[in-house]
Write a protein that holds these residues in place. Structure first.
Motif, PDB file in Angstrom:
ATOM      1  N   GLN A 467       0.818  -1.218   0.000  1.00  0.00           N
ATOM      2  CA  GLN A 467       0.000   0.000   0.000  1.00  0.00           C
ATOM      3  C   GLN A 467       0.849   1.264   0.000  1.00  0.00           C
ATOM      4  O   GLN A 467       0.342   2.356  -0.293  1.00  0.00           O
ATOM      5  CB  GLN A 467      -0.945   0.005   1.215  1.00  0.00           C
ATOM      6  N   VAL A 499      -6.831  -8.667  -4.348  1.00  0.00           N
ATOM      7  CA  VAL A 499      -7.576  -7.490  -4.808  1.00  0.00           C
ATOM      8  C   VAL A 499      -6.978  -6.222  -4.207  1.00  0.00           C
ATOM      9  O   VAL A 499      -6.802  -5.199  -4.894  1.00  0.00           O
ATOM     10  CB  VAL A 499      -9.071  -7.631  -4.446  1.00  0.00           C
ATOM     11  N   THR A 500      -6.644  -6.278  -2.921  1.00  0.00           N
ATOM     12  CA  THR A 500      -6.050  -5.112  -2.250  1.00  0.00           C
ATOM     13  C   THR A 500      -4.705  -4.741  -2.871  1.00  0.00           C
ATOM     14  O   THR A 500      -4.429  -3.571  -3.166  1.00  0.00           O
ATOM     15  CB  THR A 500      -5.861  -5.416  -0.756  1.00  0.00           C
ATOM     16  N   CYS A 502      -3.505  -5.520  -5.855  1.00  0.00           N
ATOM     17  CA  CYS A 502      -3.639  -5.056  -7.239  1.00  0.00           C
ATOM     18  C   CYS A 502      -4.208  -3.642  -7.315  1.00  0.00           C
ATOM     19  O   CYS A 502      -3.859  -2.870  -8.215  1.00  0.00           O
ATOM     20  CB  CYS A 502      -4.514  -6.016  -8.030  1.00  0.00           C
ATOM     21  N   GLY A 503      -5.076  -3.299  -6.382  1.00  0.00           N
ATOM     22  CA  GLY A 503      -5.611  -1.936  -6.366  1.00  0.00           C
ATOM     23  C   GLY A 503      -4.517  -0.902  -6.151  1.00  0.00           C
ATOM     24  O   GLY A 503      -4.496   0.148  -6.808  1.00  0.00           O
ATOM     25  N   ARG A 506      -2.410  -0.703  -9.401  1.00  0.00           N
ATOM     26  CA  ARG A 506      -3.099   0.036 -10.477  1.00  0.00           C
ATOM     27  C   ARG A 506      -2.985   1.540 -10.255  1.00  0.00           C
ATOM     28  O   ARG A 506      -2.718   2.297 -11.190  1.00  0.00           O
ATOM     29  CB  ARG A 506      -4.576  -0.364 -10.544  1.00  0.00           C
ATOM     30  N   TRP A 522      -4.739  -5.084 -13.745  1.00  0.00           N
ATOM     31  CA  TRP A 522      -6.149  -5.367 -14.017  1.00  0.00           C
ATOM     32  C   TRP A 522      -6.365  -6.860 -14.235  1.00  0.00           C
ATOM     33  O   TRP A 522      -7.358  -7.437 -13.776  1.00  0.00           O
ATOM     34  CB  TRP A 522      -6.628  -4.594 -15.249  1.00  0.00           C
ATOM     35  N   THR A 525      -6.224  -8.561 -10.958  1.00  0.00           N
ATOM     36  CA  THR A 525      -7.435  -8.202 -10.198  1.00  0.00           C
ATOM     37  C   THR A 525      -8.603  -9.085 -10.620  1.00  0.00           C
ATOM     38  O   THR A 525      -9.356  -9.608  -9.784  1.00  0.00           O
ATOM     39  CB  THR A 525      -7.793  -6.726 -10.427  1.00  0.00           C
TER      40      THR A 525
END
Length: 764
Positions: A467, A499-500, A502-503, A506, A522, A525
């Motif tokens: 993150q 998902v976290t 990859c977010g 992105r 993407w 994800t």
């Protein structure tokens, strides 16, 4: 009496003893008006200090010290276990100290604001209600964490005054005051009974030692932010409240202000969240309750929103008189510089707990700062984690620490952690990709098992560290770290974490204008969303990836996106569209020469073909996938392909070959600790036995599948397997069904020779 006072200076002790002896009934001393004694005619060796015990009507002792005990804390709740433990320690008839002549000391320790004083005062009131300590209860706040803590000289003066010593008779030196204090308590225990000394807010053992009575019938209760093991005390560390107790505290505090205030009970879910934002810390909870009480029309949800959205939660946890930040500041400013630096940096650590290796990376030291870590743990600013060598901070301490760290210091520490994580994750990732490792030992890990164990232990920290990609100076390493996590998160089926991760990637890729990295994110994800059965979102993610790859002219990327789109189309029953997508992907992978990805497409295509009844075509596709997985050295995915091959064989009625294929799959799953894959294959094996008419073996394998699903953390699938086992029909009588081979326990040994028709032996 002489024995009791032997440890004190003989002048003071003798004076007190003779004074009390001459004032005893029948001693010849004269009483004047019941409020003082005439010692005229007595013979004394030095100055005498008289001790007066006030006797109330009815003959009950009323020690002066009782007035000093603070009132019971309002809204006190929880702490039942701790209260009982303290009462057992204080019980005059309970267990005695290990050394009979030693006064029993109980020390309550914990983080500032954790409720130590409230627990101690509540326990003291309960002890008084039980008739314990008829000699009185002495209370003193030592202000141990203020800029000027109470000295031994001042604390003894305060306690002697509470015991009735007038100012003009107060000894001048600390030693004489200590001697008189012990002597007066010795007299008191004989005249009235034991005394409880409650020393609140001590910062060191040196503050407490002068206050220890000389008689073991007394008790001492100490509160401190430090553990104080030097006192030889019974140690009782306090943790934050549980969620239920925290909400009960909020409710009680509000109802003290207004008995009809039911805001906490009316919205339990939001109240739980408020307690969590307060870290279940009693001080923070009391402040939150005070803020709500001051505004009776304010919903709990509004305060929750303010705390959740605040850049610094501690700014809101202040009611004008009490402040969580101020409570932590008292502890922080007493720390030596290196310990203060360690606390600041630990506040930046990713994840709820941090390992020793990450601590070393944070501080940038060649070795662990063990002494500093232990010192912070003794001060309850850092807590030991669930495993040895792991550490955690209370949520609000983390907020405080992050608020006092300088930007440059924090950026450098986080960069060191990212570099450490990236180096370790790449080495571990190589063990999860056998085709990349070439049989060599990789980095810090000697085996796949060690690599998986490291990923499992550090997973929360790794995901949190990615993150940091939102911070431009750290983005490059954070994105690289995400790439090293993909195989592990897929293998462990950690789809939410994927998902976290990859977010974050992105967002970083968009900010950097890196369309290729954004397209890859993407794609990953979409795979994670499909794993969570969020098919509409997964389809949109893969479409986004395909469009970006198409614009870039990236054939390999287009092929991956098309293969993933085909899998989703197959999930929703659009078989022809799915097959077309897979065929396009195969052509692109052949063009680019990506043999490993081509194997994945054959595997996925086979699933669709089998489900649509085209079993022979599915078997052909799976043989192609198996050959390519063996060629590229991907044993784990080869195991999954064997599972799919077994299911297709069973659909064709070739049960004996299907059993062999299942056992081949199980051997590989166990080799690589793929517990979810083992569960799926055990369930498939049960279905094969059911097809062959062997219900008993079918039930056995389905029950084993349920256990494996539990081990893999999939309770829903486990229950489905158990239900299937219960519904499987009774075992047939007579001989086993034709073609059903003897049962073999998965993992009991290497599989025997493959039967004719199995892949690798010139199948049909």
């Amino acid at each position: 009496m002489a024995d009791l006072l032997a440890a004190d200076p003989p002048g003071v002790a003798g004076a007190v003893a003779r004074a009390m002896e001459r004032s005893a009934p029948g001693s010849g001393a004269s009483w004047h008006g019941g409020d003082h004694t005439d010692f005229r005619g007595g013979v004394f060796l030095r100055e005498v200090i008289g001790v007066q015990v006030v006797v109330q009507e009815g003959g009950t002792a009323g020690p002066e010290a009782m007035a000093g005990l603070p009132p019971r804390p309002g809204g006190f709740t929880g702490r039942e276990r701790e209260t009982e433990e303290l009462l057992r320690a204080l019980d005059p008839d309970g267990a005695q100290p290990a050394v009979p002549a030693t006064t029993l000391v109980a020390a309550v320790s914990g983080l500032g604001g954790i409720g130590k004083t409230a627990l101690a005062v509540e326990t003291a009131h309960l002890a008084r209600e039980r008739g314990w300590f008829p000699g009185g209860i002495l209370f003193i706040d030592l202000h141990g964490y203020d800029r000027e803590p109470v000295t031994a000289d001042r604390s003894l003066r305060t306690l002697l005054h509470a015991l009735g010593t007038p100012p003009e008779h107060m000894p001048t030196t600390t030693d004489e005051r200590a001697a008189l204090y012990r002597s007066m308590l010795a007299v008191r225990v004989h005249e009235r009974g034991g005394v409880l000394v409650l020393a609140d807010n001590a910062s060191s053992a040196d503050q407490v030692r002068p206050l220890l009575p000389g008689d073991s019938r007394h008790r001492v209760l100490v509160t401190s932010r430090d553990r104080l093991p030097q006192l030889g005390a019974r140690l009782l560390p306090l943790d934050e409240l549980g969620t239920r107790e925290a909400c009960e505290l909020l409710d009680r505090a509000l109802r003290i202000a207004d008995p009809h205030d039911g805001r906490v009970g009316d919205d339990p879910g939001t109240s739980d969240r408020l307690a969590g934002l307060c870290g279940n810390l009693p001080l923070a909870l009391q402040i939150a309750a005070a803020l709500l009480a001051a505004d009776p029309g304010k919903p709990v949800s509004e305060l929750v929103a303010e705390l959740a959205e605040a850049r610094d939660r501690l700014d809101h946890l202040d009611d004008g008189e009490r402040s969580v930040r101020a409570a932590f500041e008292l502890s922080y400013r007493r720390l030596p510089p290196e310990q203060a630096r360690l606390l600041r940096l630990l506040a930046l650590a990713p994840g709820p707990e941090v390992s020793d290796e990450v601590v070393a990376a944070l501080v940038g030291a060649g070795r662990l700062p063990v002494r500093d870590q232990d010192a912070l743990a003794r001060a309850h600013l850092v807590e030991r984690g669930r495993r040895r060598g792991w550490w955690r901070l209370h949520d609000l301490v983390r907020v405080f620490g992050a608020g006092v760290v300088a930007r440059a210091e924090g950026d450098a520490a986080r960069a060191r952690v990212l570099r450490h994580y990236l180096e370790q994750a790449r080495a571990a990732d190589a063990h999860l990709k056998p085709r990349m490792k070439d049989g060599k030992e990789t980095g810090a890990f000697r085996s796949r098992e060690e690599a998986l164990a490291w990923f499992d232990a550090e997973r929360a920290g790794l995901v949190a560290a990615v993150q940091w990609a939102t911070d431009r100076p750290l983005a490059a390493d954070a994105v690289r770290l995400a790439g090293a996590l993909g195989e592990y998160l897929d293998w462990r089926r950690r789809f939410d974490d994927s998902v976290t991760v990859c977010g974050a990637v992105r967002a970083a890729a968009r900010r950097a204008g890196d369309e290729a990295a954004e397209a890859a994110a993407w794609n990953r994800t979409g795979t994670a969303l499909r794993g969570n059965r969020r098919l509409r979102e997964a389809y949109d993610a893969h479409r986004q990836a395909h469009e970006l790859y198409d614009a870039l002219g990236h054939d390999n990327g287009r092929a991956m996106a098309l293969s993933n789109l085909g899998a989703i189309l197959g999930d929703v029953g659009q078989v022809d569209d799915a097959v077309d997508a897979f065929r396009l992907a195969l052509n692109l992978f052949r063009r680019t020469g990506d043999r490993h990805s081509e194997a994945g497409v054959w595997n996925n295509l086979a699933l669709i073909l089998r489900k649509s009844g085209r079993v022979d075509e599915a078997l052909d596709a799976l043989r192609a996938a198996l050959d390519l997985y063996r060629e590229t050295g991907d044993r784990p995915r080869e195991g999954r392909a064997w599972h799919n091959y077994a299911v297709a064989l069973n659909a064709r009625g070739r049960t004996a070959e299907a059993v062999t294929a299942c056992l081949d799959s199980l051997d590989i799953c166990e080799e690589f600790e793929d517990w979810h894959g083992s569960a799926r294959t055990l369930y498939a094996l049960g279905l094969v036995h059911e097809t062959a008419g062997d219900a008993e073996r079918a039930r056995t394998r389905m029950t084993q599948a349920a256990d494996a699903y539990e081990r893999a953390g999939s309770p829903k699938e486990a229950e489905q397997a158990r239900r299937a086992a219960r519904l499987t029909g009774p075992a047939p009588t007579g001989t086993p069904a034709p073609g059903a081979p003897p049962a073999r326990t998965a993992g009991s040994g290497p599989p025997g020779p493959r039967r004719p028709g199995a892949p690798g032996n010139g199948g049909p």
